[in-house]
Design an enzyme around this catalytic site. Sequence first.
Site, PDB file in Angstrom:
ATOM      1  N   MET A  27      41.154  19.650 -49.776  1.00  0.00           N
ATOM      2  CA  MET A  27      41.594  20.421 -48.610  1.00  0.00           C
ATOM      3  C   MET A  27      42.430  19.546 -47.678  1.00  0.00           C
ATOM      4  O   MET A  27      42.624  19.879 -46.507  1.00  0.00           O
ATOM      5  CB  MET A  27      40.395  21.017 -47.870  1.00  0.00           C
ATOM      6  CG  MET A  27      39.631  22.010 -48.750  1.00  0.00           C
ATOM      7  SD  MET A  27      38.722  23.230 -47.831  1.00  0.00           S
ATOM      8  CE  MET A  27      37.596  22.201 -46.928  1.00  0.00           C
ATOM      9  N   HIS A  31      41.314  10.883 -47.479  1.00  0.00           N
ATOM     10  CA  HIS A  31      40.703   9.603 -47.128  1.00  0.00           C
ATOM     11  C   HIS A  31      40.353   8.853 -48.412  1.00  0.00           C
ATOM     12  O   HIS A  31      40.708   9.300 -49.516  1.00  0.00           O
ATOM     13  CB  HIS A  31      39.488   9.818 -46.224  1.00  0.00           C
ATOM     14  CG  HIS A  31      38.489  10.814 -46.758  1.00  0.00           C
ATOM     15  ND1 HIS A  31      37.824  10.641 -47.961  1.00  0.00           N
ATOM     16  CD2 HIS A  31      38.056  12.013 -46.271  1.00  0.00           C
ATOM     17  CE1 HIS A  31      37.011  11.657 -48.165  1.00  0.00           C
ATOM     18  NE2 HIS A  31      37.140  12.517 -47.171  1.00  0.00           N
ATOM     19  N   HIS A  34      38.868  10.771 -51.386  1.00  0.00           N
ATOM     20  CA  HIS A  34      39.856  11.480 -52.202  1.00  0.00           C
ATOM     21  C   HIS A  34      40.642  10.494 -53.069  1.00  0.00           C
ATOM     22  O   HIS A  34      40.938  10.768 -54.235  1.00  0.00           O
ATOM     23  CB  HIS A  34      40.839  12.237 -51.305  1.00  0.00           C
ATOM     24  CG  HIS A  34      40.216  13.265 -50.416  1.00  0.00           C
ATOM     25  ND1 HIS A  34      40.134  13.124 -49.051  1.00  0.00           N
ATOM     26  CD2 HIS A  34      39.639  14.463 -50.694  1.00  0.00           C
ATOM     27  CE1 HIS A  34      39.569  14.180 -48.525  1.00  0.00           C
ATOM     28  NE2 HIS A  34      39.235  15.011 -49.491  1.00  0.00           N
ATOM     29  N   GLN A 145      30.568  13.467 -55.663  1.00  0.00           N
ATOM     30  CA  GLN A 145      29.107  13.624 -55.643  1.00  0.00           C
ATOM     31  C   GLN A 145      28.607  13.872 -54.218  1.00  0.00           C
ATOM     32  O   GLN A 145      27.508  14.382 -54.019  1.00  0.00           O
ATOM     33  CB  GLN A 145      28.468  12.357 -56.228  1.00  0.00           C
ATOM     34  CG  GLN A 145      26.965  12.378 -56.356  1.00  0.00           C
ATOM     35  CD  GLN A 145      26.487  13.462 -57.301  1.00  0.00           C
ATOM     36  OE1 GLN A 145      27.162  13.798 -58.279  1.00  0.00           O
ATOM     37  NE2 GLN A 145      25.316  14.031 -57.013  1.00  0.00           N
ATOM     38  N   ASP A 147      29.434  16.150 -52.356  1.00  0.00           N
ATOM     39  CA  ASP A 147      29.144  17.586 -52.329  1.00  0.00           C
ATOM     40  C   ASP A 147      28.400  17.926 -53.618  1.00  0.00           C
ATOM     41  O   ASP A 147      28.930  18.602 -54.507  1.00  0.00           O
ATOM     42  CB  ASP A 147      30.436  18.371 -52.183  1.00  0.00           C
ATOM     43  CG  ASP A 147      31.152  18.034 -50.885  1.00  0.00           C
ATOM     44  OD1 ASP A 147      30.699  18.502 -49.833  1.00  0.00           O
ATOM     45  OD2 ASP A 147      32.131  17.271 -50.918  1.00  0.00           O
ATOM     46  N   GLN A 150      28.026  21.506 -54.767  1.00  0.00           N
ATOM     47  CA  GLN A 150      29.320  22.035 -55.203  1.00  0.00           C
ATOM     48  C   GLN A 150      29.576  21.682 -56.673  1.00  0.00           C
ATOM     49  O   GLN A 150      30.070  22.516 -57.448  1.00  0.00           O
ATOM     50  CB  GLN A 150      30.426  21.460 -54.318  1.00  0.00           C
ATOM     51  CG  GLN A 150      31.830  21.805 -54.739  1.00  0.00           C
ATOM     52  CD  GLN A 150      32.837  21.427 -53.665  1.00  0.00           C
ATOM     53  OE1 GLN A 150      33.050  22.189 -52.731  1.00  0.00           O
ATOM     54  NE2 GLN A 150      33.440  20.267 -53.786  1.00  0.00           N
ATOM     55  N   VAL A 173      32.080   7.797 -51.601  1.00  0.00           N
ATOM     56  CA  VAL A 173      32.681   6.627 -50.936  1.00  0.00           C
ATOM     57  C   VAL A 173      32.232   6.632 -49.476  1.00  0.00           C
ATOM     58  O   VAL A 173      32.240   7.686 -48.828  1.00  0.00           O
ATOM     59  CB  VAL A 173      34.218   6.675 -51.041  1.00  0.00           C
ATOM     60  CG1 VAL A 173      34.855   5.504 -50.297  1.00  0.00           C
ATOM     61  CG2 VAL A 173      34.642   6.682 -52.507  1.00  0.00           C
TER      62      VAL A 173
HETATM   63  P1  AMP Z   1      37.478  18.193 -49.470  1.00  0.00           P
HETATM   64  O1  AMP Z   1      38.917  17.879 -49.211  1.00  0.00           O
HETATM   65  O2  AMP Z   1      36.550  17.761 -48.380  1.00  0.00           O
HETATM   66  O3  AMP Z   1      37.259  19.608 -49.937  1.00  0.00           O
HETATM   67  O4  AMP Z   1      37.058  17.291 -50.683  1.00  0.00           O
HETATM   68  C1  AMP Z   1      37.799  17.299 -51.881  1.00  0.00           C
HETATM   69  C2  AMP Z   1      37.020  16.550 -52.921  1.00  0.00           C
HETATM   70  O5  AMP Z   1      36.793  15.211 -52.479  1.00  0.00           O
HETATM   71  C3  AMP Z   1      35.639  17.190 -53.190  1.00  0.00           C
HETATM   72  O6  AMP Z   1      35.376  17.140 -54.573  1.00  0.00           O
HETATM   73  C4  AMP Z   1      34.729  16.285 -52.406  1.00  0.00           C
HETATM   74  O7  AMP Z   1      33.411  16.246 -52.942  1.00  0.00           O
HETATM   75  C5  AMP Z   1      35.412  14.949 -52.569  1.00  0.00           C
HETATM   76  N1  AMP Z   1      34.994  14.027 -51.521  1.00  0.00           N
HETATM   77  C6  AMP Z   1      34.949  14.288 -50.175  1.00  0.00           C
HETATM   78  N2  AMP Z   1      34.427  13.231 -49.519  1.00  0.00           N
HETATM   79  C7  AMP Z   1      34.129  12.290 -50.461  1.00  0.00           C
HETATM   80  C8  AMP Z   1      33.561  10.980 -50.411  1.00  0.00           C
HETATM   81  N3  AMP Z   1      33.194  10.413 -49.267  1.00  0.00           N
HETATM   82  N4  AMP Z   1      33.393  10.324 -51.578  1.00  0.00           N
HETATM   83  C9  AMP Z   1      33.767  10.884 -52.760  1.00  0.00           C
HETATM   84  N5  AMP Z   1      34.305  12.113 -52.868  1.00  0.00           N
HETATM   85  C10 AMP Z   1      34.487  12.807 -51.736  1.00  0.00           C
END
Ligand code: AMP
Length: 278
Positions: A27, A31, A34, A145, A147, A150, A173
């Site tokens: 989304m 960071h 991602h 992981q 999420d 999810q 991370v």
């Molecule tokens: P989002 O943009 O928040 O929807 O996240 C996109 C993907 O990045 C999803 O699969 C999240 O689980 C993953 N993600 C978000 N934060 C982290 C993190 N701190 N460590 C690893 N993967 C993450």
Amino acid sequence: MRVLRTRTELHAALAAPPRPVGLVPTMGWLHDGHRALMRRARAENATVVVTIFVNPRQFNVAADHARYPRAESRDLAICVEEGVDIAWAPPVEEVYPSGFDTTVSVGAVAQPLEGAARPGHFEGVATVVAVLFDLVGAERAYFGQKDAQQVLVIRQMARDLALPSAVIACPTVREPDGLALSSRNVHLSPSERAAAPVLRRALLAALASWAAGARSAEALRGVMRGTLAKEPLATIEYVSCADAATLEELHVVAGPALLSLAVRFGTTRLIDNEPLPG
Ligand code: AMP
């Protein structure tokens, strides 16, 4: 890197891509979490597709969608740095064209925890991921992981609908102080940011109890609650010690389990989790 906006452009760009193809759905407000998904995808695939789409259907609170952080040019620069081949950053009507009227609803594993706290959230997630899986046709799709539920929901959906993308979960991370990276961390005030690592401390305290032999799930939930209670800025939404596959709450930890929690700091809601190996 090609930046594409429409389904038609994406379809054309993926007509005969070097295979295998790896998909990283995001989304945006990218960071290091991602980046870790992109790096893994880059290492394992000939073509890497990142999608950047703030999916309105997965927000059960409209204000949360409106204030979700956005920074497309920065995100695209990060994708270039990570060697991404295609960034698909569509407008809403390309993902949900006029007349779109299908919802993907996953069963039991989508009901507790985030499913209960955020009604409609996983329907929104499953629906958009089904569209992305079909449009991209990747051999592999990468998720965090962080999420954890999810990942289970998407695996269930992919299995049931015979979607050919393998769902790969990547480790969470974290910041040096243990806070899981999240696009939502930007909303924390300085004092909330200082308090937020209590999520990690609560999980590690319960993990330590488990490692020392505790097997009562309620005792482990109590350890998490006790740690969180010491942080006045933290409001508990849930703490869970559940079966790692079904996410049903446990009485006794006798196999693989998942410790997880959701905690509010002011208007910002954070989640984190820690697996307990069987
Ligand atoms: P989002 O943009 O928040 O929807 O996240 C996109 C993907 O990045 C999803 O699969 C999240 O689980 C993953 N993600 C978000 N934060 C982290 C993190 N701190 N460590 C690893 N993967 C993450």
